[in-house]
Design an enzyme around this catalytic site. Structure first.
Site, PDB file in Angstrom:
ATOM      1  CG  ASP A 128       0.845  22.924  27.358  1.00  0.00           C
ATOM      2  OD1 ASP A 128       1.655  22.474  26.851  1.00  0.00           O
ATOM      3  OD2 ASP A 128      -0.663  23.739  27.516  1.00  0.00           O
ATOM      4  CD  GLU A 133       9.077  16.715  20.943  1.00  0.00           C
ATOM      5  OE1 GLU A 133       9.268  15.415  20.804  1.00  0.00           O
ATOM      6  OE2 GLU A 133       8.158  17.884  21.220  1.00  0.00           O
TER       7      GLU A 133
END
Length: 589
Positions: A483, A509
């Site tokens: 994160d 991502e």
């Protein structure tokens, strides 16, 4: 048992009353055909109107017996008494039936339409049917002209019903007695003075044969109507009819100018009384309607004032030109001005300059479409100097003729709601982890650029970035580190790219960048700067050090391309970049 006794009493009363009135009307004129004046018919009709339907049968049976006895003893004999009773009672049955069908209410003449229905029912249709039967009987019995007897019956019965039925129905219904009991002492005294005045003027007019002064009694009758309403009108006309009838029967009054024939004088008097009734009663009904309307209006205004004075919403009334006519006290805490200070000012001056046009349009639309409600949101600067959002519901105010005199608005402070809406809108288009735009917002921005390209503007380019080996970051350092990497890329992208560029997290991502108006060379330059900056940045998460690279595919927005086609081209270029070793850019073919 009590109900049966009540019906018996009303039947006996109606029979006796009809017999007496018929005997009085028949006896002076039985030798010359039908009577010119027939009070028994309006009395019977008024009695039916004043009593419930359950008693109608008893009333009609009693009146029929009374008619048979009167005709047998004083009129046309036993044989002809039956058809004559059918004519007399039948016209009353027809009249009461028409009353129900035409929706004529007792003593109600609030419009010309109701007057027309009443006159048609009791002044034309009902007496015409009775006249046909009675004229046939008298023509054969006395060898008289059918047409002459028909006209006498039709005129006499029609005028007597039109003139006397409304007056008598008020008496029989008990409305007059209830009014007297409920009236104040001052009102009773005024009634006695007005009725006495009417009697004096009527006696003066009908007590002489020199001047045609029939217009004079109308003055006290109308004055009584205005002061006392329907009951006063009925009482004044009854006084006028009694004095006029007595004088006419004794050869006095203006009716003598018509003819020396008593029948014609009585017809004239009935016409005069009928015209007076049809003049005064509609006025009385309209006055009663207006008084009821004003009373409801005052009550409504009182309720409105209570609500307006104690409501946190703003109640605003403006005229057609947009000037303030009324403002509720709730305006003062918001604007710091009293309602009195704002009266007469232009309502638009309270609104922020950027929103005045839409408020003006809503005001005009409310005037043009008075049946609808216009809803508009605008900003106003409050006492603290801050701009607050307000929602206004505006509706036109019309007069009795439907003409718009202004508008009334209910205005509510919706600043909190607007802030919540903005927050929800932002949340709906924002990725919660990175703070970037989400896939939905990116797709909308891309669609907008394609529309711009179709319209002739330069569309721009799209780049899709993917973090290299992101799964290994999660596996080695945990999802918290992953994160942190995603958030770091978002921070770097916002710092490196232009303010006009749209950066979005498309999922996982993968990130998308929209370069509005950029050609492929500019997009490549900006994307390379972002790639290089990411590659040169060493990220730390706790004790761990993470190096990150990205790969990207770039495609231009073409006029003939769809959003899906552009994204597929950029995605293919991205996979090509990864296949060639990652940490690089690739242009779409």
């Amino acid at each position: 048992m009590a109900i049966g006794t009540s019906r018996l009493r009303i039947g006996l009363f109606s029979g006796l009353l009809y017999f007496v009135l018929s005997a009085i009307a028949i006896n002076p004129v039985h030798s010359s055909g039908v009577a010119t004046f027939w009070p028994a018919t309006p009395v019977l009709l008024a009695l039916l109107l004043a009593r419930s339907r359950r008693k109608w049968k008893a009333i009609l049976i009693g009146a029929t017996i009374g008619s048979l006895l009167a005709s047998s003893l004083f009129g046309f004999g036993v044989v002809n008494a039956i058809p004559m009773a059918a004519a007399k009672i039948g016209e009353v049955v027809v009249a009461i039936g028409l009353f129900n069908r035409l929706n004529v209410r007792r003593g109600s003449f609030g419009s010309l339409d109701r007057i027309w229905r009443y006159v048609v029912a009791v002044g034309i249709v009902a007496p015409a049917l009775g006249a046909t039967i009675a004229a046939g009987v008298t023509a054969m019995r006395y060898d008289l002209s059918f047409a002459g007897q028909w006209r006498t019956w039709f005129v006499g019965h029609g005028l007597s019903m039109v003139a006397l039925t409304p007056l008598l129905s008020l008496l029989f219904s008990g409305a007059t007695l209830r009014w007297w009991r409920g009236a104040a002492r001052r009102t009773r005294g005024e009634a006695m003075v007005l009725l006495t005045t009417t009697a004096i003027i009527a006696a003066g007019v009908f007590g002489q044969n020199t001047l045609p002064l029939l217009f004079l009694p109308i003055l006290p009758v109308m004055l009584t109507t205005f002061r006392l309403g329907l009951i006063g009108a009925a009482a004044a006309i009854i006084v006028l009819a009694m004095i006029g009838g007595y004088a006419t029967l004794h050869g006095m009054g203006p009716a003598n100018y018509v003819s020396d024939n008593l029948n014609l004088r009585l017809e004239f008097l009935q016409l005069y009384i009928a015209c007076t009734v049809l003049t005064a009663f509609p006025v009385a009904a309209d006055l009663s309607r207006r008084q009821s309307l004003y009373r409801r209006l005052r009550e409504s205004e009182a309720r409105y004032r209570v609500l307006a004075d104690h409501s946190t919403d703003i109640v605003l009334s403006v005229d057609r030109s947009g000037r303030v006519c009324y403002l509720s006290p709730s305006i003062e805490p918001l604007l710091g001005k009293t309602p009195e200070a704002l009266l007469g000012s232009r309502a638009l001056e309270l609104v922020h300059s950027l929103d005045r046009d839409i408020v003006l349009v809503a005001h005009r639309d409310a005037i043009l479409a008075p049946q609808g409600t216009q809803i508009v949101e605008c900003r106003m600067r409050v006492t603290s100097g801050a701009l607050h959002w307000f929602e206004a519901h505006t509706r036109a105010v019309t007069d009795d003729h439907g003409v718009v005199s202004g508008t009334v608005s209910m205005v509510r402070d919706v600043t909190h709601r607007k802030a919540l809406e903005a927050e929800l809108s932002r949340a709906a288009s924002t990725d919660p982890l990175t703070g970037l735009a989400n896939r939905r917002a990116f797709d909308a921005a891309l669609a907008h650029r394609i529309d711009a390209a179709v319209a002739g503007d330069r569309g721009g380019c799209v780049a899709i970035f993917d973090l290299d080996h992101f799964k290994s970051v999660n596996d080695r350092f945990g999802h918290d580190a992953g994160d942190h990497v995603l958030q770091s890329f978002a921070r770097i992208a916002r710092g490196v790219l232009r303010e006009t560029d749209v950066v979005a997290r498309l999922g996982g991502e993968e990130f998308g960048v929209l370069f509005p108006g950029a050609d492929i060379a500019q997009a490549q330059f900006l994307s390379e700067r972002l790639r290089a900056t990411v590659a040169a940045t060493q990220l730390r998460h706790g004790q761990a050090s993470v190096r990150l690279t990205v790969s990207a595919g770039i495609a231009s927005i073409d006029v003939s391309s769809s959003a899906a086609a552009v994204l597929r081209a950029a995605d293919r270029a991205l996979y090509a970049a990864k296949a060639e070793g990652r940490d690089r850019l690739q242009l779409a073919a």
